[in-house]
Design an enzyme around this catalytic site. Structure first.
Site, PDB file in Angstrom:
ATOM      1  N   ASP A 283       0.840  -1.199   0.000  1.00 29.87           N
ATOM      2  CA  ASP A 283       0.000   0.000   0.000  1.00 29.87           C
ATOM      3  C   ASP A 283       0.875   1.249   0.000  1.00 29.87           C
ATOM      4  O   ASP A 283       1.357   1.689   1.044  1.00 29.87           O
ATOM      5  CB  ASP A 283      -0.921  -0.014   1.232  1.00 29.87           C
ATOM      6  CG  ASP A 283      -1.818   1.226   1.288  1.00 29.87           C
ATOM      7  OD1 ASP A 283      -1.914   1.937   0.267  1.00 29.87           O
ATOM      8  OD2 ASP A 283      -2.426   1.458   2.356  1.00 29.87           O
ATOM      9  N   LYS A 290       1.526   8.002   0.330  1.00 31.93           N
ATOM     10  CA  LYS A 290       1.915   8.085   1.734  1.00 31.93           C
ATOM     11  C   LYS A 290       3.277   8.766   1.852  1.00 31.93           C
ATOM     12  O   LYS A 290       4.073   8.712   0.914  1.00 31.93           O
ATOM     13  CB  LYS A 290       2.059   6.669   2.321  1.00 31.93           C
ATOM     14  CG  LYS A 290       0.764   5.939   2.575  1.00 31.93           C
ATOM     15  CD  LYS A 290       1.043   4.575   3.185  1.00 31.93           C
ATOM     16  CE  LYS A 290      -0.235   3.795   3.410  1.00 31.93           C
ATOM     17  NZ  LYS A 290      -1.117   4.387   4.428  1.00 31.93           N
ATOM     18  N   ASP A 301       0.243  -5.058   4.487  1.00 28.27           N
ATOM     19  CA  ASP A 301      -1.151  -4.621   4.405  1.00 28.27           C
ATOM     20  C   ASP A 301      -2.068  -5.748   3.915  1.00 28.27           C
ATOM     21  O   ASP A 301      -3.230  -5.517   3.606  1.00 28.27           O
ATOM     22  CB  ASP A 301      -1.248  -3.392   3.494  1.00 28.27           C
ATOM     23  CG  ASP A 301      -2.397  -2.464   3.871  1.00 28.27           C
ATOM     24  OD1 ASP A 301      -2.927  -2.610   4.984  1.00 28.27           O
ATOM     25  OD2 ASP A 301      -2.758  -1.605   3.043  1.00 28.27           O
ATOM     26  N   ARG A 364     -11.031  -0.483   2.356  1.00 30.75           N
ATOM     27  CA  ARG A 364     -12.501  -0.566   2.413  1.00 30.75           C
ATOM     28  C   ARG A 364     -13.097  -0.720   1.029  1.00 30.75           C
ATOM     29  O   ARG A 364     -14.146  -1.319   0.859  1.00 30.75           O
ATOM     30  CB  ARG A 364     -13.053   0.677   3.133  1.00 30.75           C
ATOM     31  CG  ARG A 364     -12.740   1.961   2.425  1.00 30.75           C
ATOM     32  CD  ARG A 364     -12.877   3.172   3.323  1.00 30.75           C
ATOM     33  NE  ARG A 364     -11.769   3.312   4.259  1.00 30.75           N
ATOM     34  CZ  ARG A 364     -11.661   4.292   5.148  1.00 30.75           C
ATOM     35  NH1 ARG A 364     -12.603   5.209   5.251  1.00 30.75           N
ATOM     36  NH2 ARG A 364     -10.626   4.344   5.956  1.00 30.75           N
TER      37      ARG A 364
HETATM   38  N1  BES Z   1      -3.174   0.257   5.264  1.00 26.92           N
HETATM   39  C1  BES Z   1      -3.529   1.534   5.778  1.00 26.92           C
HETATM   40  C2  BES Z   1      -3.777   1.529   7.286  1.00 26.92           C
HETATM   41  C3  BES Z   1      -2.621   1.156   8.171  1.00 26.92           C
HETATM   42  C4  BES Z   1      -1.862   2.134   8.777  1.00 26.92           C
HETATM   43  C5  BES Z   1      -2.338  -0.166   8.467  1.00 26.92           C
HETATM   44  C6  BES Z   1      -0.827   1.805   9.617  1.00 26.92           C
HETATM   45  C7  BES Z   1      -1.302  -0.501   9.300  1.00 26.92           C
HETATM   46  C8  BES Z   1      -0.545   0.479   9.881  1.00 26.92           C
HETATM   47  C9  BES Z   1      -4.803   2.017   5.091  1.00 26.92           C
HETATM   48  O1  BES Z   1      -4.967   1.611   3.792  1.00 26.92           O
HETATM   49  C10 BES Z   1      -4.788   3.501   5.112  1.00 26.92           C
HETATM   50  O2  BES Z   1      -3.946   4.054   4.477  1.00 26.92           O
HETATM   51  N2  BES Z   1      -5.729   4.116   5.828  1.00 26.92           N
HETATM   52  C11 BES Z   1      -5.841   5.527   5.903  1.00 26.92           C
HETATM   53  C12 BES Z   1      -7.269   5.887   5.644  1.00 26.92           C
HETATM   54  C13 BES Z   1      -7.490   7.367   5.504  1.00 26.92           C
HETATM   55  C14 BES Z   1      -6.870   7.874   4.233  1.00 26.92           C
HETATM   56  C15 BES Z   1      -8.982   7.634   5.522  1.00 26.92           C
HETATM   57  C16 BES Z   1      -5.427   5.970   7.310  1.00 26.92           C
HETATM   58  O3  BES Z   1      -5.791   5.295   8.269  1.00 26.92           O
HETATM   59  O4  BES Z   1      -4.707   6.949   7.416  1.00 26.92           O
HETATM   60 ZN    ZN Z   2      -4.024  -0.101   3.237  1.00 27.56          ZN
HETATM   61 MN    MN Z   3      -4.024   2.878   2.421  1.00 22.92          MN
END
Ligand code: BES
Ligand code: ZN
Ligand code: MN
Length: 514
Positions: A283, A290, A301, A364
């Protein structure tokens, strides 16, 4: 690892490392006393344990370790090293402390490249010997785990011999058949958890979506599961537009992986138990890229997917009399000229349109299609999804608990209890109507990301729109799937969280339905 169970005392103890767990004595005591059952053995070893304890250095504190070198080996004993491990106070000892003990022992043996580990089962009052056997086997297998397949020196013979066999020694001669059965169960569960760790630790280049599918097929072949992989044009025909959108930025195309264990055939009229896993093999965040610090950790992920593969493997090996289906949505989230963009409005398999407000909220989106597929194709009796879904869950619970939510309080409570029993803690968090409202879009049926507030719950509320009336629970393992802390049976890296809990949950369901 091979696990042997021997009963009837430790007279013939022989191995490279003998592990003895000792409870801390009450306040004021100099340290633990030499347990009666060990006195004879200690004499044969030249009294090394007695003299070590006499110093008072070893208090029996939880996870304390002291390594001893016997000054003799008389009779039938042939013990290279003795490892004393602290088990904390004798009162309230549980399976987790037994697991930690065996984990510490196996980890030490692995570190020293010792092939034959002998673990003396502690006399744990209040814990059944067979529960102890399973926890010991689990600890030994988990504690010996290393992810070293890319270390050149790890590929040689040393890796093969380290912890080749673990012998569990029980003092009482009773119930050996039962003890062996439960040690075997522990072995299957822990090996399956280690498989989940291997999958999660595997870097993105080694395990793209097709690689994950290949591993699922291999596990299926080895254990008698059935496996079906949907990809390419078949995904398009099947309406998996959301999964395809997330994968569109990557040269490695998405895959929908279905694993099936058909146990207890013909016994039941209701649908199967479904477990659904987020399988983002890497991811990057996509166009909503990111920050680069720590981005590499996002190779894990797909830890939800890994737990699904592990749990299905264990269910097959244990011949659990239940119909269990695993569904994995695998994709790689990359930025490119073909990637989906912020502002895009995409379709989903369920027919609901999604406005993409952040391409980093991809989990999601792929789960929307997987949950819809599982719901409509299998009409599950109950469905659980596991996903490294939100940073919010990681911030809220750290590596100590998984966030649990859903549409069925009883199911959430069942899972919570399964997690307590296997020491994989879960904390329920709410899904409120307000959380769903946060996900409404002016231009589509839903948007894929809300604000920072209540991030784990708003993600859950989004998922809830794709499960219909199915009793469903969502587990956010973003914090628990990976650890930077070392414990007796965990090391830095993937934890394989969820496997033991899922097996316990499935078995509890079987008993309930019986
Ligand atoms: N895979 C990430 C979430 C994650 C973060 C998993 C740290 C493990 C460790 C997910 O896909 C993500 O990026 N979520 C975002 C959502 C946001 C953009 C609404 C987040 O949580 O920042
Ligand atoms: Zn993710
Ligand atoms: Mn993500």
């Amino acid at each position: 690892m091979r696990i042997n169970v021997k009963t009837g005392g430790i007279a013939a103890a022989s191995g490279d490392l003998l592990a003895i767990g000792l409870f801390a004595e009450g306040a004021g005591a100099k340290g633990p006393a030499l347990p009666a059952g060990v006195r004879g053995l200690d004499r044969e070893l030249g009294g090394v344990i007695r003299s070590a304890l006499a110093t008072g250095d070893f208090k029996g504190r939880l996870d304390q370790r002291m390594l001893l070198y016997p000054s003799g080996n008389a009779g039938k004993t042939s013990v290279g090293r003795v490892l004393l491990l602290g088990m904390g106070p004798a009162q309230g000892v549980d399976a987790e402390r037994i697991r930690r003990f065996a984990g510490g022992a196996a980890s030490e043996a692995r570190e020293r490249k010792l092939g034959r580990l002998v673990v003396l089962a502690p006399r744990a009052r209040g814990l059944r010997a067979e529960d102890c056997a399973q926890a010991l086997a689990e600890g030994a297998v988990l504690g010996a785990y290393r992810y070293d397949r890319f270390k050149s020196q790890g590929k040689g013979g040393a890796r093969k011999t380290a912890n080749a066999t673990t012998t569990l020694l029980f003092g009482s001669p009773d119930g050996v058949t039962q003890l062996r059965a439960r040690a075997r169960k522990g072995l299957f569960c822990a090996e399956s958890q280690n498989l989940a760790r291997d999958l999660s630790n595997a870097p993105g280049n080694e395990l793209p979506p097709a690689g994950l599918a290949r591993e699922a097929r291999r596990v299926a072949r080895e254990t008698g599961l059935s496996c079906r992989v949907i990809r390419g044009a078949e995904l398009e025909r099947g309406g998996f537009s959301a999964l395809l959108a997330v994968g569109s930025g990557s040269a490695n195309p998405p895959q929908l992986i279905v694993l099936e264990h058909r146990g207890g055939r013909g016994k039941k009229k209701t649908g199967p138990l479904c477990i659904v896993g987020k399988g983002i093999t890497f991811d990057s965040g996509g166009i909503s890229l990111k920050p680069s610090g720590g981005m590499g950790d996002m190779k894990h992920d797909m830890s939800g997917a890994a737990a699904v593969v592990g749990a299905l493997r264990a269910a097959a090996l244990l011949r659990v009399p239940a119909h269990v289906v695993g569904v994995i949505a695998a994709a790689e989230n990359m930025p490119s000229g073909t990637a989906y963009r912020p502002g895009d409005i995409i379709q989903s398999r369920a027919g609901k349109s999604i406005e993409i407000t952040n391409t980093d909220a991809e989990g999601r989106v792929v789960l929307a299609d997987a949950l819809d597929y599982a719901t409509k194709r299998f009409k599950p009796e109950a469905m659980i999804d596991l996903a490294t879904l939100t940073g919010a869950a990681m911030i809220a619970f750290g590596p100590w608990a998984t966030g649990a939510m859903g549409n069925d309080e009883d199911l959430i409570e069942e899972i919570r209890q399964a997690g307590e029993a296997t020491s994989e803690r879960m904390c329920p968090i709410p899904l409120l109507p307000e959380h769903l409202k946060e996900m409404s879009s002016p231009v589509a049926d839903l948007k894929n990301s809300g604000g920072r507030e209540g991030g784990a719950s708003t993600a859950g509320a989004f998922l809830k729109e794709f499960v219909g009336d199915t009793p469903w629970a969502h587990l956010d393992i973003a914090g628990t799937g990976w650890t930077n802390r070392r414990t007796p049976y965990h090391r830095q890296g993937a934890t394989g969280v969820g496997v033991r809990m899922l097996v316990a949950w499935i078995q509890a369901r079987v008993q309930q339905n019986a």
